[in-house]
Scaffold this motif. Structure first.
Motif, PDB file in Angstrom:
ATOM      1  N   LEU A   1       0.836  -1.205   0.000  1.00  0.00           N
ATOM      2  CA  LEU A   1       0.000   0.000   0.000  1.00  0.00           C
ATOM      3  C   LEU A   1       0.873   1.258   0.000  1.00  0.00           C
ATOM      4  O   LEU A   1       0.591   2.230  -0.705  1.00  0.00           O
ATOM      5  N   LEU A   2       1.935   1.221   0.780  1.00  0.00           N
ATOM      6  CA  LEU A   2       2.839   2.388   0.836  1.00  0.00           C
ATOM      7  C   LEU A   2       3.500   2.604  -0.521  1.00  0.00           C
ATOM      8  O   LEU A   2       3.614   3.733  -1.008  1.00  0.00           O
ATOM      9  N   HIS A   3       3.914   1.491  -1.121  1.00  0.00           N
ATOM     10  CA  HIS A   3       4.576   1.572  -2.421  1.00  0.00           C
ATOM     11  C   HIS A   3       3.619   2.149  -3.471  1.00  0.00           C
ATOM     12  O   HIS A   3       3.981   3.074  -4.219  1.00  0.00           O
ATOM     13  N   SER A   4       2.381   1.641  -3.507  1.00  0.00           N
ATOM     14  CA  SER A   4       1.405   2.143  -4.503  1.00  0.00           C
ATOM     15  C   SER A   4       1.106   3.620  -4.290  1.00  0.00           C
ATOM     16  O   SER A   4       0.825   4.343  -5.247  1.00  0.00           O
ATOM     17  N   ALA A   5       1.090   4.053  -3.037  1.00  0.00           N
ATOM     18  CA  ALA A   5       0.784   5.467  -2.763  1.00  0.00           C
ATOM     19  C   ALA A   5       2.030   6.336  -2.889  1.00  0.00           C
ATOM     20  O   ALA A   5       1.966   7.542  -2.642  1.00  0.00           O
TER      21      ALA A   5
ATOM     22  N   GLN B   1     -14.044  11.200  22.872  1.00  0.00           N
ATOM     23  CA  GLN B   1     -13.821  10.809  21.468  1.00  0.00           C
ATOM     24  C   GLN B   1     -12.827   9.653  21.361  1.00  0.00           C
ATOM     25  O   GLN B   1     -12.997   8.739  20.565  1.00  0.00           O
ATOM     26  N   VAL B   2     -11.770   9.701  22.184  1.00  0.00           N
ATOM     27  CA  VAL B   2     -10.751   8.655  22.058  1.00  0.00           C
ATOM     28  C   VAL B   2     -11.290   7.309  22.538  1.00  0.00           C
ATOM     29  O   VAL B   2     -10.810   6.252  22.120  1.00  0.00           O
ATOM     30  N   ALA B   3     -12.321   7.337  23.384  1.00  0.00           N
ATOM     31  CA  ALA B   3     -12.920   6.074  23.853  1.00  0.00           C
ATOM     32  C   ALA B   3     -13.497   5.278  22.684  1.00  0.00           C
ATOM     33  O   ALA B   3     -13.566   4.053  22.721  1.00  0.00           O
ATOM     34  N   GLY B   4     -13.888   5.972  21.621  1.00  0.00           N
ATOM     35  CA  GLY B   4     -14.468   5.282  20.465  1.00  0.00           C
ATOM     36  C   GLY B   4     -13.476   5.023  19.349  1.00  0.00           C
ATOM     37  O   GLY B   4     -13.864   4.596  18.271  1.00  0.00           O
ATOM     38  N   LEU B   5     -12.195   5.284  19.616  1.00  0.00           N
ATOM     39  CA  LEU B   5     -11.185   5.152  18.555  1.00  0.00           C
ATOM     40  C   LEU B   5     -10.500   3.785  18.623  1.00  0.00           C
ATOM     41  O   LEU B   5      -9.988   3.384  19.668  1.00  0.00           O
ATOM     42  N   ASN B   6     -10.495   3.072  17.504  1.00  0.00           N
ATOM     43  CA  ASN B   6      -9.814   1.771  17.411  1.00  0.00           C
ATOM     44  C   ASN B   6      -8.922   1.783  16.177  1.00  0.00           C
ATOM     45  O   ASN B   6      -9.371   2.174  15.099  1.00  0.00           O
ATOM     46  N   ILE B   7      -7.685   1.340  16.337  1.00  0.00           N
ATOM     47  CA  ILE B   7      -6.724   1.373  15.231  1.00  0.00           C
ATOM     48  C   ILE B   7      -6.521  -0.054  14.713  1.00  0.00           C
ATOM     49  O   ILE B   7      -6.069  -0.923  15.454  1.00  0.00           O
ATOM     50  N   PRO B   8      -6.841  -0.309  13.448  1.00  0.00           N
ATOM     51  CA  PRO B   8      -6.677  -1.670  12.911  1.00  0.00           C
ATOM     52  C   PRO B   8      -5.210  -2.030  12.689  1.00  0.00           C
ATOM     53  O   PRO B   8      -4.367  -1.142  12.519  1.00  0.00           O
ATOM     54  N   THR B   9      -4.934  -3.330  12.679  1.00  0.00           N
ATOM     55  CA  THR B   9      -3.555  -3.788  12.450  1.00  0.00           C
ATOM     56  C   THR B   9      -3.233  -3.741  10.947  1.00  0.00           C
ATOM     57  O   THR B   9      -4.083  -4.018  10.092  1.00  0.00           O
ATOM     58  N   GLY B  10      -1.985  -3.383  10.668  1.00  0.00           N
ATOM     59  CA  GLY B  10      -1.436  -3.582   9.319  1.00  0.00           C
ATOM     60  C   GLY B  10      -1.932  -2.662   8.210  1.00  0.00           C
ATOM     61  O   GLY B  10      -1.680  -2.949   7.047  1.00  0.00           O
ATOM     62  N   ILE B  11      -2.614  -1.566   8.551  1.00  0.00           N
ATOM     63  CA  ILE B  11      -3.072  -0.645   7.487  1.00  0.00           C
ATOM     64  C   ILE B  11      -2.459   0.732   7.746  1.00  0.00           C
ATOM     65  O   ILE B  11      -2.760   1.365   8.777  1.00  0.00           O
TER      66      ILE B  11
ATOM     67  N   HIS C   1      -5.616   9.751   6.834  1.00  0.00           N
ATOM     68  CA  HIS C   1      -6.326   8.858   5.903  1.00  0.00           C
ATOM     69  C   HIS C   1      -5.642   7.492   5.858  1.00  0.00           C
ATOM     70  O   HIS C   1      -4.421   7.395   5.755  1.00  0.00           O
ATOM     71  N   TYR C   2      -6.479   6.460   5.939  1.00  0.00           N
ATOM     72  CA  TYR C   2      -5.982   5.090   5.819  1.00  0.00           C
ATOM     73  C   TYR C   2      -5.765   4.781   4.345  1.00  0.00           C
ATOM     74  O   TYR C   2      -6.551   5.201   3.491  1.00  0.00           O
ATOM     75  N   LEU C   3      -4.726   4.012   4.042  1.00  0.00           N
ATOM     76  CA  LEU C   3      -4.456   3.672   2.646  1.00  0.00           C
ATOM     77  C   LEU C   3      -5.429   2.616   2.115  1.00  0.00           C
ATOM     78  O   LEU C   3      -5.514   2.429   0.905  1.00  0.00           O
ATOM     79  N   ASP C   4      -6.121   1.919   3.016  1.00  0.00           N
ATOM     80  CA  ASP C   4      -7.196   0.993   2.599  1.00  0.00           C
ATOM     81  C   ASP C   4      -8.385   1.276   3.529  1.00  0.00           C
ATOM     82  O   ASP C   4      -8.626   0.551   4.501  1.00  0.00           O
ATOM     83  N   PRO C   5      -9.128   2.375   3.229  1.00  0.00           N
ATOM     84  CA  PRO C   5     -10.151   2.838   4.182  1.00  0.00           C
ATOM     85  C   PRO C   5     -11.269   1.843   4.445  1.00  0.00           C
ATOM     86  O   PRO C   5     -11.752   1.757   5.580  1.00  0.00           O
ATOM     87  N   ASP C   6     -11.683   1.068   3.423  1.00  0.00           N
ATOM     88  CA  ASP C   6     -12.807   0.146   3.649  1.00  0.00           C
ATOM     89  C   ASP C   6     -12.432  -0.960   4.626  1.00  0.00           C
ATOM     90  O   ASP C   6     -13.145  -1.265   5.576  1.00  0.00           O
ATOM     91  N   THR C   7     -11.240  -1.543   4.377  1.00  0.00           N
ATOM     92  CA  THR C   7     -10.781  -2.597   5.295  1.00  0.00           C
ATOM     93  C   THR C   7     -10.551  -2.016   6.687  1.00  0.00           C
ATOM     94  O   THR C   7     -10.868  -2.647   7.697  1.00  0.00           O
ATOM     95  N   ALA C   8     -10.013  -0.801   6.738  1.00  0.00           N
ATOM     96  CA  ALA C   8      -9.726  -0.171   8.047  1.00  0.00           C
ATOM     97  C   ALA C   8     -11.015  -0.021   8.849  1.00  0.00           C
ATOM     98  O   ALA C   8     -11.034  -0.292  10.055  1.00  0.00           O
ATOM     99  N   GLU C   9     -12.091   0.365   8.178  1.00  0.00           N
ATOM    100  CA  GLU C   9     -13.342   0.595   8.899  1.00  0.00           C
ATOM    101  C   GLU C   9     -13.887  -0.700   9.493  1.00  0.00           C
ATOM    102  O   GLU C   9     -14.229  -0.760  10.679  1.00  0.00           O
ATOM    103  N   SER C  10     -13.896  -1.765   8.676  1.00  0.00           N
ATOM    104  CA  SER C  10     -14.455  -3.023   9.212  1.00  0.00           C
ATOM    105  C   SER C  10     -13.524  -3.622  10.267  1.00  0.00           C
ATOM    106  O   SER C  10     -13.977  -4.182  11.266  1.00  0.00           O
ATOM    107  N   ALA C  11     -12.202  -3.464  10.059  1.00  0.00           N
ATOM    108  CA  ALA C  11     -11.261  -4.010  11.047  1.00  0.00           C
ATOM    109  C   ALA C  11     -11.364  -3.256  12.374  1.00  0.00           C
ATOM    110  O   ALA C  11     -11.291  -3.858  13.454  1.00  0.00           O
ATOM    111  N   ALA C  12     -11.583  -1.942  12.313  1.00  0.00           N
ATOM    112  CA  ALA C  12     -11.726  -1.159  13.559  1.00  0.00           C
ATOM    113  C   ALA C  12     -12.976  -1.605  14.312  1.00  0.00           C
ATOM    114  O   ALA C  12     -12.969  -1.701  15.551  1.00  0.00           O
TER     115      ALA C  12
END
Ligand SMILES: O=C(O)[C@@H](CO)OP(=O)(O)O
Length: 249
Positions: A42-46, A200-210, A228-239
């Motif tokens: 993802l980093l390489h593509s961006a 606000q931070v109580a509702g914040l979850n950081i997904p692995t590997g994105i 911004h997450y480089l794979d926002p859709d996966t980040a949302e479901s993973a969070a």
């Protein structure tokens, strides 16, 4: 404008087993090493190529960073490691199954320990704390610096000096640092960057590997709150899946 890249390590064996990990070392699951490879892609593509790496002193962060640097053809990047980027110290909850803790203490207390800003978990037993303090990676630290447990507020307090002295200093010199850390040390850092309230931070979850990227102005203020997450859709479901850990059963 500077670019900051944040990355939570790939899923570890303890994450997969639904256990509180904290400062214990947990290996990356074989399958989840793929997350580190995907992060590099993802980093390489961006076209987001870091010029330095910052990790905690825990294996899962060190190994993820190494995979990403290798895949980017940048194994030579300077790497800085600090205990200040460690996961939150989960005290007596360390290695305990999240679902068991919730059943034992109730959902309200479980959520407070897990996601509130102020509530520390119960302290680690003295003999385990002694073992931790004897770990050579903490040999240079005064014993009282190694806590028996930490709230997210404690994590923010110990992380800020590293942010100011190392990461922010690099950003001001035009660098693009990659910070490979943990769910809660990154929650604390994002809280600082986005000026989030404790609620606000109580509702914040950081997904692995994105990778989560921030464009920062000269005052190191984020152009877009939340980055911004480089794979926002996966980040949302993973969070969402991370938020739900330990809640079933
Ligand atoms: O177990 C831990 O240390 C963290 C994840 O690294 O768990 P949680 O997401 O529950 O804070």
């Amino acid at each position: 404008m500077s670019k900051l890249i944040l990355l939570r390590h790939g899923q570890s064996t303890a994450n997969a087993a639904g256990e509180f990990t904290g400062w214990t070392d947990a290996a990356l699951t074989e399958i989840r090493q793929l997350e580190a490879h995907k992060a590099a892609r993802l980093l390489h593509s961006a076209d987001l190529l870091p010029d330095s790496i910052h990790t905690s002193v825990l294996w899962r962060s060190i190994h993820t960073a190494q995979i990403v640097a290798d895949d980017l053809g940048r194994s030579w990047l300077p790497v800085h490691r600090s205990w200040r980027l460690n996961e939150r110290h989960y005290g007596a909850l360390t290695t305990r199954k999240k679902s068991h803790v919730r059943l034992q203490v109730g959902t309200h207390q479980y959520r407070l320990w897990r996601r509130s800003f102020e509530a520390p978990p119960p302290p680690m037993p003295p003999d385990e704390l002694e073992n931790l303090r004897a770990d050579p990676r903490y040999a240079d630290l005064p014993h009282r610096t190694i806590p028996a447990c930490e709230s997210l507020a404690d994590v923010l307090t110990r992380l800020l000096p590293y942010w100011i002295d190392e990461i922010a200093a690099e950003l001001r010199h035009g660098g693009t640092p990659l910070v490979v850390a943990h769910g809660n040390s990154l929650r604390a850092l994002v809280m600082h960057l986005d000026q989030l309230s404790p609620a606000q931070v109580a509702g914040l979850n950081i997904p692995t590997g994105i990778p989560l990227c921030y464009d920062l102005d000269e005052m190191l203020t984020s152009k877009h709150s939340g980055g911004h997450y480089l794979d926002p859709d996966t980040a949302e479901s993973a969070a969402e899946a991370i938020a739900a850990e330990g809640e079933a059963g």
